[in-house]
Design an enzyme around this catalytic site. Sequence first.
Site: not given
Ligand SMILES: NC(=O)c1ccc[n+]([C@@H]2O[C@H](COP(=O)([O-])OP(=O)(O)OC[C@H]3O[C@@H](n4cnc5c(N)ncnc54)[C@H](OP(=O)(O)O)[C@@H]3O)[C@@H](O)[C@H]2O)c1
Length: 324
Positions: A38, A187, A184, A161, A11, A59, A6-7
């Site tokens: 991306k 964020v 977290p 989650k 985050i 995933l 999920g790079a």
């Molecule tokens: N932001 C917050 O407030 C927050 C708070 C607590 C926890 N988190 C957790 O932190 C992590 C990152 O969140 P983020 O806020 O950075 O969200 P984000 O920008 O939407 O990033 C999510 C990442 O997961 C990838 N992903 C989603 N579905 C996928 C799939 N089916 N196969 C492969 N990759 C997939 C996305 O890839 P694509 O770019 O291709 O969609 C993206 O790289 C997640 O686990 C989220 O639950 C976030």
Amino acid sequence: MVAVTGASGYIGAWLVKLLLEKGYTVRATVRNPNDTQKTAHLRSLPNAETNLSFHKAELLDEGAFGEVFEGVDGVFHMASPFPMAAPEDPEADLIAPAVKGAESAIKAAAGTKKPIKRVVLTSSTAAVRIKQIAPGKAFEEDDWSDEERMRNFKIWYPLSKTLAEKRAWELAKELNVDLVTVNPSMVTGPIIQPSLNTSSNELLKYLDGSVKAYPNSCMVWVDVRDVALAHLIAYEHPDAAGRLFAAPHEISYKELTDFLAKEYPNAPVPRVCADPEGEKNNPPPRNPCSVVKLEKLGLQFRPVWQSFHETLESLKEKGLYTPA
Ligand SMILES: NC(=O)c1ccc[n+]([C@@H]2O[C@H](COP(=O)([O-])OP(=O)(O)OC[C@H]3O[C@@H](n4cnc5c(N)ncnc54)[C@H](OP(=O)(O)O)[C@@H]3O)[C@@H](O)[C@H]2O)c1
């Protein structure tokens, strides 16, 4: 060498940036390595040219991470859907990728020829806070969101989650994987990626007129750079173990909207509460999350108001917010 799933995300990009700055070689998983939308923001990070490679991983695919984890010392499993809108099919769109992804990550980490030192999994306080608790009491490591409550109220993302984190702990124990989770809260902070992410939109929707009245409740916030650092500490620190809550700032929506109205006086920030009687008679209960574990491991959380300010500055810079 480490792998980050999920790079490309909000985050993920900050974690990759930090790891590259610290001299790590990073294998980044994305759904499509040829999608420049991306990946371009990651390719232009300092040290990326020499120390960053891209690997395809979805995933839902069986054995999604087998090859990419082979040969790395550590894994950061961050990929999981965090959509802005409620999913049409929560089981298929949210729960399956979250849980299958966590399973694949732990199984792949357990099965490499070269042993993996540690897996750091990005969970969330959404896996902690969705339960009834006495007002004023802090959420602690043994608190888990209530599955029945989440199903009854159709709160799907926290359910995804919770189920993913629980499955990860179960498998890690069974397969003898050293697992640490970072949990977290919501964020905030500047974005590196070119598009709007869900938690940055949580701020924006109180500025762009899409919300007319703020709720009589609180939200807990953390800066994205502190979340990236929490992941590094979780990986590197020998004493890091269990669930690490990165959730330092509990802010009411009244406080948040007052701040936004001051920063952007011409923006249509909601100035009324959706529950005026409640606001008058029952101020939102405060239930912080205990962050002592990360603080003891050396993390000093940034002040949140500066993070909010910088978030909006970066959204303006990327053309994702144009103030009125
Ligand atoms: N932001 C917050 O407030 C927050 C708070 C607590 C926890 N988190 C957790 O932190 C992590 C990152 O969140 P983020 O806020 O950075 O969200 P984000 O920008 O939407 O990033 C999510 C990442 O997961 C990838 N992903 C989603 N579905 C996928 C799939 N089916 N196969 C492969 N990759 C997939 C996305 O890839 P694509 O770019 O291709 O969609 C993206 O790289 C997640 O686990 C989220 O639950 C976030």
